[in-house]
Design an enzyme around this catalytic site. Structure first.
Site, PDB file in Angstrom:
ATOM      1  N   CYS B 406       0.381  -5.095   5.014  1.00 27.69           N
ATOM      2  CA  CYS B 406      -0.938  -4.798   4.419  1.00 27.69           C
ATOM      3  C   CYS B 406      -1.434  -5.858   3.456  1.00 27.69           C
ATOM      4  CB  CYS B 406      -0.665  -3.535   3.439  1.00 27.69           C
ATOM      5  SG  CYS B 406       0.853  -3.599   2.307  1.00 27.69           S
ATOM      6  N   HIS B 450       1.552  -1.114  -1.723  1.00 27.31           N
ATOM      7  CA  HIS B 450       0.440  -1.274  -0.619  1.00 27.31           C
ATOM      8  C   HIS B 450      -0.723  -2.255  -1.308  1.00 27.31           C
ATOM      9  CE1 HIS B 450      -2.048  -0.365   2.611  1.00 27.31           C
ATOM     10  NE2 HIS B 450      -3.057  -0.179   2.046  1.00 27.31           N
ATOM     11  N   ASP B 466     -10.047  -0.710   3.209  1.00 28.18           N
ATOM     12  CA  ASP B 466      -8.682  -1.009   3.518  1.00 28.18           C
ATOM     13  C   ASP B 466      -8.448  -1.331   4.891  1.00 28.18           C
ATOM     14  OD1 ASP B 466      -5.544   0.937   2.946  1.00 28.18           O
ATOM     15  OD2 ASP B 466      -6.038  -1.157   3.595  1.00 28.18           O
TER      16      ASP B 466
END
Lengths: 295, 671
Positions: B406, B450, B466
């Site tokens: 991520c 994250h 995202d």
């Protein structure tokens, strides 16, 4: 009889509270609730142990058992009967003058229990010792609970026997001097003869029966022994107590050798005879004698 | 009288040894190996010397030994932190004290040391198992104190009385816990020397991936109302606005920004509570945007929330979440400038792509959509073990490797957007969390860490974007484990050995239950403080004041004390008279008045026979009565059999009274 029961924290109890405070400060500072719980647990136990401490002593009944007789400067035993309807632990019993060193510590089940306290009387006479302190630090040693009792003991303390010469029979001048030397018949064991059925059983020599040696009857004969007169005013000694101590020794010697003796103690006169009862009566008279010192 | 040394027989001393064992286990995280060795040695030595007190060291030797142990310990342990130092010194002192204990007073003082040691052990770990361990240690210490008071009794008896005392203190404990005031910290918290795991100030490729292997708890959260969906749970922790071409950092000028935080009025959002695990850092976790409700929390102009003091212990805090409320609709010039800074020349291909986007799409919104579409069209891979990136990491990721975790996606997307003239930044925090149905709370672990992007669009403010959600939607909807492919899952499994065990059905339930209990423990016990005290006093009495608190506390103590006294009186009262005996004696008295009294030496059966012979009318009733009496007598006072016998005796008595009985004739003398 209502007694006053006192209760106070022990030094250990104070330290306990200090530890609880230290834990409280520790827990507060780090905002740590389990450490605070520990502190509150200690405080809770501290406060909670007051009631069992008190309950350990309350409802305990004490009775003085009849006192012994003894001699001055010899340890004398005093027995106490404790009665309780529930088990108790860690009871401390001590003379009030000796609370630090001489405490007996005992636990007792439901029912009754005896304990012994010893003291060494210094003087002759009637002794009513006490009071006694009953204390307990049950359950955790945080609180000390105590009360004072005066049990109804009464003991007779004879004078301390002090060695001296025993007057011979010739010098003893009793009221019977005019009749010559008095004698007393003393029964002594003379021998054994075979037992005949029907004879009283009280005279059987049971030792021989037990050993399987057969049945024998003890035979007694009376022998005439010259009796001795012990007189207070004829006894050597610096003062009254000294004389009494000498007399006491003399009485004991006579009793041991089974010599019949009589005692003249001021106004009291004990006729010559032998036996334990006579010895005890004489000793008692010696213990309680309040007469004036005669020159 | 038992001489003092007899008190220290092995039967007494073993209480302290067992207590020590519990306490040493509780101290396991702070205990140094040498301290442990010394403690064990002292215990063994003491036991060896029970029969021969001469073998114990004398006064002078004890002083030497004490100095020899404590001074080096202090010197060695100071760097490890105050708490560890304290813990080890206490253990050493207690061991030496145990070694030199000869009298009851020594053992009593040792107990006090032990209790304090238990308290210190709780500083290191506040969980339920630790509390139980320390509680067992305290019980053993109390048992030892009991043993000093009643040395002759069996250890089971001593333990029972000690346990009764401990349990009896619980009401007082609860009253004190609920009502006693808490002092504020008196001295500053030391640094306990823990290494901080978790998020950090900078986000570089690989940083977040490292965390994915750790199942350690980061925080727990509980929502008052309906719980949000998994994909909406973006927990904001740190905002990274400085891009140096490689990674993202906290911008040094952020703290001097005077941006006003705009939030709706209190009470209009969804309330939630978070319990953060100790992390040595200050940042806290919140959904964006949230208003912090607890004391000691600060909200910054970038809408992150942190604590005024570093988290050395768990911290519970409340906040209110306003979903769909725009963040920073008006952007200050400085903030805009910061978020558009882009180092030129490091990643040329990215800049070229950005220039293309800027040319083709006039509005920032369209550029964002185009950027996302570009990523979606390419075969990007979400993996824990991507190929290494070179000197131009963004270029390598976007054009060459196209595989990463991520942080790669967020970092690259934000960089692209900045190059394209859209203010963008990287947010790191946590996403999702495991919902515990028993506790009703989310458990968020380090593995849920994250990173995502935020872009600023006019009229909308900062919007969350995202890119990971495009490439691996399972990550957002379900969680990490479900989003990874086979090799990565194996990597996860290797790191977390518990996984095979967790496949068993019952184990998961048990774990969830344990987690729920721990959550309750944390919220009710560990985080009970002055604020909660005031809250429930307010609710109960309508006002709070120190006087009220003190009087309620004193009142509770008196009530509890009174209760204890009453209970003790009840326990110690003389046994209730046997009801059967009472009834029988009533019958006897009645018969006695009629002239048929019982002789003192007669047994009940003989008596019944004699009277039956004297007066035949009485024969049968008396037999029944005697039978009932004997039946009841041989059962205990509390038994129901006794009461039944008593009741039936009463019935027989009533029947008896109705019989025409005359006094015995003069012919039969009543002796």
């Amino acid at each position: 009889m209502r007694r006053n029961v006192f209760i106070l924290p022990t030094p250990f109890g104070f330290l306990w509270v200090l530890t609880a405070i230290a834990l409280y400060l520790l827990g507060s500072n780090y905002a740590n609730n389990p450490a605070l719980l520990m502190s509150f647990l200690l405080l809770g136990m501290f406060l909670l142990s007051i009631a069992p401490s008190y309950a350990n002593l309350s409802g305990l009944r004490l009775e003085a058992l009849p006192g012994d007789t003894g001699f001055a400067e010899q340890p004398l035993c005093f027995r106490l009967l404790l009665r309780s309807d529930r088990p108790r632990a860690s009871l401390g019993i001590a003379w009030i003058t000796d609370t630090e060193t001489d405490a007996i510590r005992l636990g007792m089940p439901r029912g009754s229990c005896q304990c012994e306290l010893w003291m060494t009387p210094q003087q002759r006479g009637r002794l009513r010792p006490g009071p006694v302190q009953l204390s307990s630090t049950y359950p955790l040693g945080l609180f000390r609970c105590w009360t004072y009792i005066q049990p109804a003991w009464e003991a007779l303390v004879y004078p301390k026997p002090e060695r001296c010469l025993i007057p011979s029979t010739a010098t003893g001048l009793g009221p019977e001097a005019a009749e010559g030397t008095a004698t007393v018949g003393v029964e002594t064991l003379a021998g054994l003869r075979p037992h005949l059925p029907g004879e009283p059983l009280t005279r059987v020599s049971w030792k021989h029966v037990a050993r399987g040696q057969g049945w024998y009857t003890k035979q007694f004969e009376e022998i005439q022994k010259a009796s001795l007169w012990l007189r207070f005013d004829r006894t050597p000694g610096q003062d009254r107590e000294h004389r009494l101590r000498h007399l006491c020794w003399q009485v004991l010697q006579c009793a041991q050798t089974q010599t019949p003796f009589g005692l003249v103690l001021g106004a009291q006169v004990f006729q010559p005879t032998v036996g334990t009862a006579h010895m005890k009566a004489c000793l008692q008279a010696l213990a309680l004698f309040e007469g004036v010192d005669s020159p | 009288m038992t001489p003092p040394t007899d008190r220290c027989s092995h039967r007494t001393l073993r209480w302290w040894v067992v207590a020590f064992v519990f306490l040493l286990i509780a101290m396991r995280s702070a205990l140094q190996p040498l301290t442990l060795i010394l403690a064990v040695t002292c215990c063994l030595w003491r036991f060896w010397a029970i029969q021969h007190p001469m073998r114990l060291p004398g006064r002078q030797w004890m002083s030497v030994l004490t100095l020899a142990c404590l001074v080096p310990a202090t010197l060695f342990l100071v760097p490890l932190g105050l708490q560890t130092l304290l813990a080890n010194l206490l253990v050493l002192t207690a061991s030496l004290k145990f070694l030199e204990s000869r009298r009851s007073e020594d053992l009593q003082h040792l107990s006090l040391l032990g209790y304090f040691l238990g308290g210190v052990a709780l500083l290191f770990d506040q969980s339920i198992p630790q509390t139980v361990l320390v509680g067992m240690g305290a019980l053993m210490l109390s048992g030892g104190l009991m043993a000093l008071q009643m040395p002759g009794k069996a250890w089971t008896h001593q333990l029972r009385i000690a346990a009764q005392l401990l349990i009896g203190s619980l009401p007082l404990l609860v009253a004190l816990f609920l009502l006693a005031p808490r002092l504020p910290p008196l001295w500053s918290l030391p640094s306990p020397g823990q290494a901080s795991t978790g998020l950090s100030d900078s986000v570089r490729p690989g940083d977040i991936a490292k965390l994915s292997l750790s199942q350690a708890l980061a925080f727990r959260a509980r929502f008052e109302g309906p719980r949000p969906n998994q994909q909406d749970l973006y927990w904001r922790a740190i905002v990274h606005e400085q891009f140096d071409g490689q990674g993202w950092l906290n911008h040094p000028m952020r703290s001097s920004l005077e941006q006003v935080v705009v939030l709706p009025s209190q009470g209009t959002g969804q309330a939630y509570e978070v319990i953060a695990e100790p992390s040595v850092q200050r940042w806290l976790f919140s959904l964006t945007p949230s208003r912090p409700l607890s004391d000691g929390l600060r909200i910054h102009s970038d809408y992150t929330i942190d604590s005024a003091t570093p988290l050395h212990q768990q911290l519970a805090y409340q906040a209110e979440y306003y979903p769909n409320f725009p963040v920073s609709r008006g952007l200050a010039a400085l903030e805009r400038a910061i978020n558009l800074e882009y180092p030129r020349g490091v990643n040329p291909r990215t800049e070229a792509l950005a220039a293309e986007l800027r040319q083709r799409y006039p509005t920032p919104g369209e550029r964002v959509q185009a950027g996302l579409a570009w990523i979606k069209q390419r075969p990007f891979r979400y993996t824990l073990q991507p190929p290494l990136l070179g000197a131009a990491p963004i270029d390598d990721f976007l054009f060459k490797t196209q595989a990463g975790f991520c942080e790669h996606f967020a970092s690259s997307f934000s960089a692209l957007m900045r190059a394209a003239g859209v203010p963008a930044r990287v947010i790191s925090g946590y996403q999702g969390g495991e919902y515990n149905t028993s506790g009703g709370h989310f458990s968020v672990r380090q593995a849920d860490a994250h990173a995502w992007s935020e872009v600023w669009l006019p009229k909308q403010g900062w919007i969350r974007v995202d890119p990971t959600a495009l490439v691996a939607p399972d990550r957002i909807e379900q969680g990490l484990a479900d989003a990874l492919d086979q090799p990565d899952q194996q990597l996860l499994a290797a790191a977390n050995l518990a996984t095979p065990l967790q496949r068993l059905p019952g184990v998961v339930q048990l774990q969830q239950l344990a987690a729920a209990i721990d959550f309750r423990w944390t919220t009710w016990v560990l985080n009970y403080g002055t604020a909660q005290q005031q809250a429930w006093l307010q609710k109960l009495f309508g006002q709070t004041s120190a006087l009220l608190q003190a009087s309620v506390l004193m009142g509770s103590i008196l009530v509890i004390g009174g209760g204890v006294v009453v209970l003790l009186r009840l326990r110690d009262r003389p046994l209730a008279t046997d009801p059967t005996l009472q009834r029988y004696q009533q019958i006897l008295r009645w018969l006695d008045r009629r002239g048929y009294g019982r002789q003192p030496t007669e047994t009940p059966t003989d008596y019944a026979q004699r009277v039956g012979a004297m007066m035949p009318l009485l024969a049968e009733p008396l037999q029944v009565i005697t039978h009932l009496y004997l039946q009841g007598r041989y059962s205990r006072t509390q038994d129901m059999a006794n009461h039944h016998a008593a009741q039936r005796l009463h019935q027989e008595f009533r029947r008896l009274r109705r019989l025409p009985i005359s006094s015995p004739s003069a012919g039969t003398p009543n002796r």
